[in-house]
Design an enzyme around this catalytic site. Structure first.
Site, mmCIF file in Angstrom:
data_model
loop_
_atom_site.group_PDB
_atom_site.id
_atom_site.type_symbol
_atom_site.label_atom_id
_atom_site.label_comp_id
_atom_site.label_asym_id
_atom_site.label_seq_id
_atom_site.Cartn_x
_atom_site.Cartn_y
_atom_site.Cartn_z
ATOM 1 N N TYR A 169 0.838 -1.197 0.000
ATOM 2 C CA TYR A 169 0.000 0.000 0.000
ATOM 3 C C TYR A 169 0.875 1.249 0.000
ATOM 4 O O TYR A 169 0.605 2.215 -0.723
ATOM 5 C CB TYR A 169 -0.901 -0.027 1.237
ATOM 6 N N LYS A 173 0.765 4.174 -2.791
ATOM 7 C CA LYS A 173 0.393 5.540 -2.446
ATOM 8 C C LYS A 173 1.541 6.521 -2.661
ATOM 9 O O LYS A 173 1.314 7.696 -2.973
ATOM 10 C CB LYS A 173 -0.112 5.597 -0.994
ATOM 11 N N THR A 204 -13.140 6.843 9.388
ATOM 12 C CA THR A 204 -14.239 6.124 8.756
ATOM 13 C C THR A 204 -14.679 4.996 9.687
ATOM 14 O O THR A 204 -13.947 4.608 10.609
ATOM 15 C CB THR A 204 -13.804 5.527 7.411
#
Length: 262
Positions: A169, A173, A204
Site C-alpha cells: 500500500y 500511495k 471512517t
C-alpha cells in the site's frame, strides 16, 4: 472563533460546481461516500463506482431521500481495467463528459514483507495504483472536449510518516504524487488541473472498527498537532475546493489533511 469538537460546521458553497459532472472511484462508503454526498449537495451531477453494491445502493437512496438527484452508479471491480473504463464511458454517455474525476478507490489491508507473494503484490497494485492512471486515460478526452477539468488523486500520509504494516500500500500511495506531477504539464496545456489530496488517519467506520483501539488513541494524541479527529467530510471539503474554479491555478500539488501529523 475556534471550532468546538462536535459542533456542526456550515458547509462551504462553491457555485462553480453546480451542474458540473463528477466521477468518483470507490464512492460507496467511507471517504468516497462523503465526497459523493458533498458534490451532490453542491448541485453537481455525480457518478461513482464501488465493488460493494449494498452500501452503494443505500447511499444512492439516502441522496434521493434528501431530494437530491439520484447518482449514476455501478458495481465495479477496478482490478478489471476494461470494466473500469467502460463504466466511465457508460456514465459519460448517460450524463455527459466529466468536468471532475476523483481517484479515491483504495484498500489498506495489512500485510508483512515476508507474507507478500508476487500474486498478492500485483493485486495490491491493481487496486491501489493502476486504476487512477486508467481512469484518467478514460476521462481526459471528454475533459478536452469541455475545455478543461479537474482531477484529484487521493494519496496518503502513511508512507510519508513511515507507518508499517502495509508495504505494498505504501508503494502504491507513494506513486500518487508521481502520477500527479508526471501528468500536470501535459494535461495543463488543455486546462486540466491535477492535484493530490493526502489524508491522515481518517475516522471512517472501517478504521474505527478495525484499528482504533486504546493504542490507536495514544497514537492520535502523540502524532496530531490538533486534538480533533479527521473526518471523511474534512477530506471531501478539500476535494470540493480543488474541483472548483476557486482552485483554478492549483495544479501539480499535494494538499495534506492530517491535523498536523506530518
Amino acid at each position: 472563533m475556534n471550532h468546538i469538537e462536535g459542533e456542526a460546521i456550515a458547509p462551504a458553497t462553491f457555485p462553480s460546481l453546480r451542474g458540473r459532472r463528477v466521477f468518483i472511484t470507490g464512492g460507496g462508503s467511507g471517504i468516497g461516500a462523503a465526497m459523493v454526498t458533498a458534490f451532490a449537495r453542491q448541485g453537481a451531477h455525480v457518478a461513482f463506482i464501488d465493488i460493494a453494491e449494498e452500501p452503494s445502493a443505500a447511499l444512492a437512496a439516502r441522496l434521493v431521500d434528501e431530494a437530491l438527484p439520484a447518482p449514476w452508479w455501478r458495481g465495479c471491480d477496478v482490478r478489471d481495467v476494461s470494466a473500469l473504463q467502460n463504466a466511465i464511458r457508460d456514465a459519460a454517455a448517460s450524463i455527459g463528459d466529466f468536468h471532475v474525476l476523483v481517484n479515491n478507490v483504495a484498500s489498506d489491508d495489512r500485510h508483512t514483507l515476508d507474507a507478500v507473494s508476487a500474486e498478492y503484490y500485483d493485486q495490491r497494485i491493481a487496486i491501489n495504483q493502476r486504476p487512477a492512471f486508467f481512469a484518467i486515460q478514460a476521462v481526459v478526452p471528454g475533459m478536452r472536449q469541455l475545455g478543461g477539468g479537474a482531477i484529484v488523486n487521493l494519496g496518503s500520509i502513511g508512507w510519508q510518516a513511515k507507518s508499517g504494516g502495509y508495504p505494498c500500500y505504501a508503494i502504491a500511495k507513494s506513486a500518487v504524487n508521481g502520477l500527479t506531477r508526471g501528468l500536470a504539464r501535459e494535461l495543463g496545456a488543455s486546462r486540466i488541473r491535477i492535484n493530490t489530496v493526502s489524508p491522515g488517519w481518517v475516522m471512517t467506520q472501517r478504521q474505527i472498527d478495525l484499528w482504533l483501539d486504546a493504542e490507536g488513541e495514544k497514537e492520535l494524541a502523540r502524532n496530531q498537532c490538533l486534538p480533533d479527529r479527521v473526518q471523511p467530510d474534512d477530506i471531501a471539503n478539500m476535494v470540493l475546493f480543488l474541483a472548483s474554479d476557486q482552485a483554478r491555478t492549483c495544479t501539480a500539488q499535494e494538499f495534506v489533511v492530517d491535523a498536523g501529523w506530518l
